[in-house]
Design an enzyme around this catalytic site. Structure first.
Site, PDB file in Angstrom:
ATOM      1  N   SER A 141      12.950  84.006  -6.521  1.00  0.00           N
ATOM      2  CA  SER A 141      11.952  83.913  -5.453  1.00  0.00           C
ATOM      3  C   SER A 141      12.643  83.609  -4.139  1.00  0.00           C
ATOM      4  O   SER A 141      13.671  82.921  -4.106  1.00  0.00           O
ATOM      5  CB  SER A 141      10.948  82.806  -5.758  1.00  0.00           C
ATOM      6  OG  SER A 141      10.164  82.495  -4.622  1.00  0.00           O
ATOM      7  N   TYR A 155       7.974  74.837  -7.870  1.00  0.00           N
ATOM      8  CA  TYR A 155       8.264  76.266  -7.982  1.00  0.00           C
ATOM      9  C   TYR A 155       9.662  76.574  -7.463  1.00  0.00           C
ATOM     10  O   TYR A 155      10.446  77.268  -8.115  1.00  0.00           O
ATOM     11  CB  TYR A 155       7.217  77.056  -7.194  1.00  0.00           C
ATOM     12  CG  TYR A 155       7.381  78.549  -7.263  1.00  0.00           C
ATOM     13  CD1 TYR A 155       6.997  79.265  -8.386  1.00  0.00           C
ATOM     14  CD2 TYR A 155       7.903  79.257  -6.177  1.00  0.00           C
ATOM     15  CE1 TYR A 155       7.140  80.643  -8.440  1.00  0.00           C
ATOM     16  CE2 TYR A 155       8.039  80.634  -6.221  1.00  0.00           C
ATOM     17  CZ  TYR A 155       7.654  81.325  -7.356  1.00  0.00           C
ATOM     18  OH  TYR A 155       7.804  82.685  -7.409  1.00  0.00           O
TER      19      TYR A 155
END
Length: 246
Positions: A141, A155
């Site tokens: 990501s 995350y």
């Protein structure tokens, strides 16, 4: 073709969004493709149909990436039904969001199980079947490189772990001719993060190109790494984020 003719790929979390685009692109470029899905059975069938429409063999496997036996079982079934495994794309993911002080132990453990333990176990199982030219491609990501706002600590942490794993895998697997890379997508127009959703304009403000990616743009980079273009790329991260981390 990108050198994928006759190759066998497994894409985890391949029923939706980026995973579905990757599975379809790999098939279009010559590979037979297995995907895993957790709940989206109908969408998984549609992805398999797209793979088969490209003239390749497709396989959908119900598997929970947070469950160790399910992860390794998906690899075993891919090999059993498609004959071997050349390309593993660790794509399955979730998006926990909220203040760090409100993250529960259960949420922490579940996110680590999906983003870190599941990736490690799938890779460990897959590379036992790979020969020279094998590919491990982890989907990370843009938050692994830049965190411009609050609420994504968990995350970002778990996605950042993939770079350390990828670098280690490059050393472990390089002597066998197997590469390992991580792709960091930026904001991508999917049902999980639609380009017209709440907060999308805020996210676009951080992107140099000023727009969301199409899932096919992420898939194009993955296919490049899986094919001949990726033969000498290993142990590194490639950002496909429109300049989010610039």
């Amino acid at each position: 073709m990108t050198g994928l003719a006759g190759k066998i790929a497994l894409v985890t979390g391949g029923s939706r969004g980026i995973g579905a685009a990757i599975a379809t692109r790999l098939a279009q470029d010559g590979a037979a493709v297995a995907i895993t899905y957790q709940a989206a059975a109908e969408q998984a069938k549609q992805v398999v149909a797209a793979v088969e429409a490209a003239g390749r063999q497709g396989l959908a496997i119900a598997a929970d990436s947070a469950d160790a036996a399910s992860v390794t079982g998906a690899v075993a079934r891919t090999v059993a039904e498609l004959g071997r495994l050349d390309i593993l794309v660790n794509n399955a993911g979730i998006f926990p969001y909220g203040p760090v002080e409100k993250v529960s132990l259960a949420e922490l453990d579940h996110t680590l199980a999906v983003h870190v333990r599941g990736v490690f176990l799938a890779t460990q199982a897959a590379v036992r079947h790979m020969g020279p030219g094998g590919r491990v491609i982890n989907i990370g990501s843009c938050f692994a490189e830049r965190v411009p706002y609050a609420g994504v600590s968990l995350y970002a942490m778990t996605k950042s772990a993939l770079l350390g794993l990828t670098r280690g895998l490059a050393r472990d697997l390089g002597p066998r001719g197997i590469t390992a890379t991580v792709v960091h997508p930026g904001s991508t127009d999917t049902d999980m993060n639609p380009a017209d959703g709440d907060g999308a304009d805020h996210e676009r403000s951080f992107i140099a190109l000023g727009r969301y990616a199409a899932a096919a743009e992420i898939a194009a980079t993955v296919s490049h790494l899986a094919g001949e273009g990726g033969r000498y790329i290993t142990g590194t991260a490639i950002a496909v984020d429109g300049g989010f981390a610039a």
